[in-house]
Design an enzyme around this catalytic site. Structure first.
Site, short mmCIF file in Angstrom:
data_model
loop_
_atom_site.label_atom_id
_atom_site.label_comp_id
_atom_site.label_asym_id
_atom_site.label_seq_id
_atom_site.Cartn_x
_atom_site.Cartn_y
_atom_site.Cartn_z
N HIS A 1 -23.15 10.79 -8.78
CA HIS A 1 -22.08 10.93 -8.19
C HIS A 1 -21.42 12.22 -7.98
CE1 HIS A 1 -22.05 6.61 -9.52
NE2 HIS A 1 -20.88 6.30 -9.10
N TYR B 1 -15.31 11.60 9.36
CA TYR B 1 -15.79 11.31 10.87
C TYR B 1 -14.80 11.54 11.79
CZ TYR B 1 -13.15 6.76 10.84
OH TYR B 1 -12.10 5.95 10.86
N ARG C 1 -29.67 10.15 -5.90
CA ARG C 1 -28.34 9.43 -6.22
C ARG C 1 -27.51 9.97 -7.62
NH1 ARG C 1 -25.74 5.06 -8.59
NH2 ARG C 1 -23.87 4.28 -7.36
N ARG D 1 -9.11 18.43 12.89
CA ARG D 1 -8.87 17.37 11.84
C ARG D 1 -10.14 17.09 11.15
NH1 ARG D 1 -6.25 11.64 13.41
NH2 ARG D 1 -8.46 11.47 14.17
N LEU E 1 -3.18 7.79 8.28
CA LEU E 1 -3.92 8.96 8.90
C LEU E 1 -2.88 9.27 10.01
CD1 LEU E 1 -6.82 10.60 9.28
CD2 LEU E 1 -6.97 8.81 11.21
N1 PDD Z 1 -9.24 5.20 14.00
N2 PDD Z 1 -5.16 5.24 11.35
C1 PDD Z 1 -6.35 4.81 11.01
C2 PDD Z 1 -6.57 4.19 9.74
C3 PDD Z 1 -7.27 4.90 11.87
O1 PDD Z 1 -8.80 4.87 11.50
C4 PDD Z 1 -7.31 5.50 13.30
C5 PDD Z 1 -8.38 5.90 14.15
C6 PDD Z 1 -5.90 6.07 13.51
C7 PDD Z 1 -5.50 6.62 14.79
O2 PDD Z 1 -5.91 7.92 14.94
P1 PDD Z 1 -6.26 8.76 16.43
O3 PDD Z 1 -5.01 8.54 17.13
O4 PDD Z 1 -6.67 9.99 15.71
O5 PDD Z 1 -7.49 7.73 16.86
C8 PDD Z 1 -4.93 5.88 12.53
C9 PDD Z 1 -10.58 5.46 14.71
C10 PDD Z 1 -10.36 5.19 16.24
C11 PDD Z 1 -11.67 4.57 14.45
O6 PDD Z 1 -11.80 4.63 13.26
O7 PDD Z 1 -12.34 4.10 15.36
#
Ligand code: PDD
Length: 286
Positions: free
Chosen positions: A103, A34, A101, A53, A204
């Site tokens: 895996h 997502y 379903r 991404r 991330l």
């Molecule tokens: N979250 N780390 C994690 C685990 C995240 O879920 C997110 C983003 C970030 C920051 O990434 P970015 O700057 O690309 O938004 C870092 C989003 C906003 C969410 O899950 O709602």
């Protein structure tokens, strides 16, 4: 009243028309990826980076997205218009499709399911200006946190634990080494240098994180992409979180311990100012 218009599989529809299958692998396994993209003044911010991404995450889980990047960009723009979004965000996800379903992956005849919607919400200005309290929580997630996967149970449990302690975010750590927030990246400032966890499989690589690294370079603020411990975090001169929806959010305390004076630091303010200047329209819907 404005009806929310959603996107699914090439169609724009209201919620009732969505027709999501119980056999969707996102539903069974969290088998999908997502993105969240911010909209300021009706315009997208860093959308290309987010869509890139999304494709990278899909490749990492061996899943194909049945659209081009240009088609997804067009779809996202259409959602903003159809929902009259000025300030808010787009949520989009792709799952490995609907199939009985099992895996292992379904056959190649099963197409990925793409859904998206747009919501209005204001910038969290009070927290951006005053900072937030966070709580340290053990990072129990898997070892591919670089993938923006729908599997978020580790993140969900951490955020809940933080919220129950009246904290806005969980500061995740593996054996005392800080990784990131449950839905954000983390930065520390010590003696004029910015520190943040390197973009490995343990975090991330946030788009906002990358924007902040770019701004720091432009402003000639030294940055070291190196992890730090929880103990070191408590003793930073400044700490802040970054994410699409939180932007650059100062941390006032960790586990009830105030970070320096507990008010947003000089470098945090400087970065926030530069970040605001990059937002598509000035005074972006504040
Ligand atoms: N979250 N780390 C994690 C685990 C995240 O879920 C997110 C983003 C970030 C920051 O990434 P970015 O700057 O690309 O938004 C870092 C989003 C906003 C969410 O899950 O709602």
């Amino acid at each position: 009243m404005i009806l929310t218009v959603y996107f699914k599989d090439g169609q724009f529809t209201e919620r009732e028309g969505l027709n999501i299958s119980i056999d969707d692998r996102g539903y069974y396994f969290g088998d999908g990826v997502y993105e969240v993209i911010k909209v300021y003044g009706g315009e997208l911010f860093t959308a290309e980076e987010h869509i890139d991404r999304l494709f990278q995450s899909a490749t990492k889980i061996k899943m194909t997205i049945p659209y081009s990047k240009e088609q997804l960009m067009e779809m996202v723009r259409e959602l903003i218009v159809r929902n009259s979004i000025s300030i808010g965000h787009i949520y989009m996800q792709v799952t490995r499709g609907a199939a009985p379903r099992t895996h292992q992956f379904p056959g190649s005849t099963v197409a990925s399911v793409v859904t998206a919607y747009a919501v209005s919400n204001p910038r969290p200005m009070t927290s951006i200006e005053n900072g937030v309290a966070v709580k340290s929580v053990e990072d129990i997630r898997w070892l591919r946190c670089d993938i923006k996967s729908l599997n978020l149970l580790g993140n969900v449990l951490a955020k809940q634990e933080a919220n129950e302690a009246n904290c806005v975010e969980a500061l995740l750590h593996r054996e005392g080494v800080v990784t990131e927030g449950s839905s954000s990246n983390l930065f520390g400032v010590k003696d004029g240098t910015i520190y943040t966890h390197p973009a490995t499989n343990l975090i991330l690589n946030g788009i906002t994180r990358q924007v902040v690294l770019g701004i720091s370079e432009k402003l000639a603020i030294p940055v070291v992409e190196k992890s730090f411990t929880l103990e070191e975090a408590y003793n930073m001169d400044e700490l802040f979180l970054t994410s699409t929806t939180s932007e650059i959010m100062p941390i006032s305390s960790v586990d009830g311990r105030s970070i320096a004076s507990g008010t947003p630091g000089v470098l945090t303010r400087k970065l926030q100012k530069a970040f605001t200047l990059q937002i598509p329209t000035s005074n972006a819907g504040v």
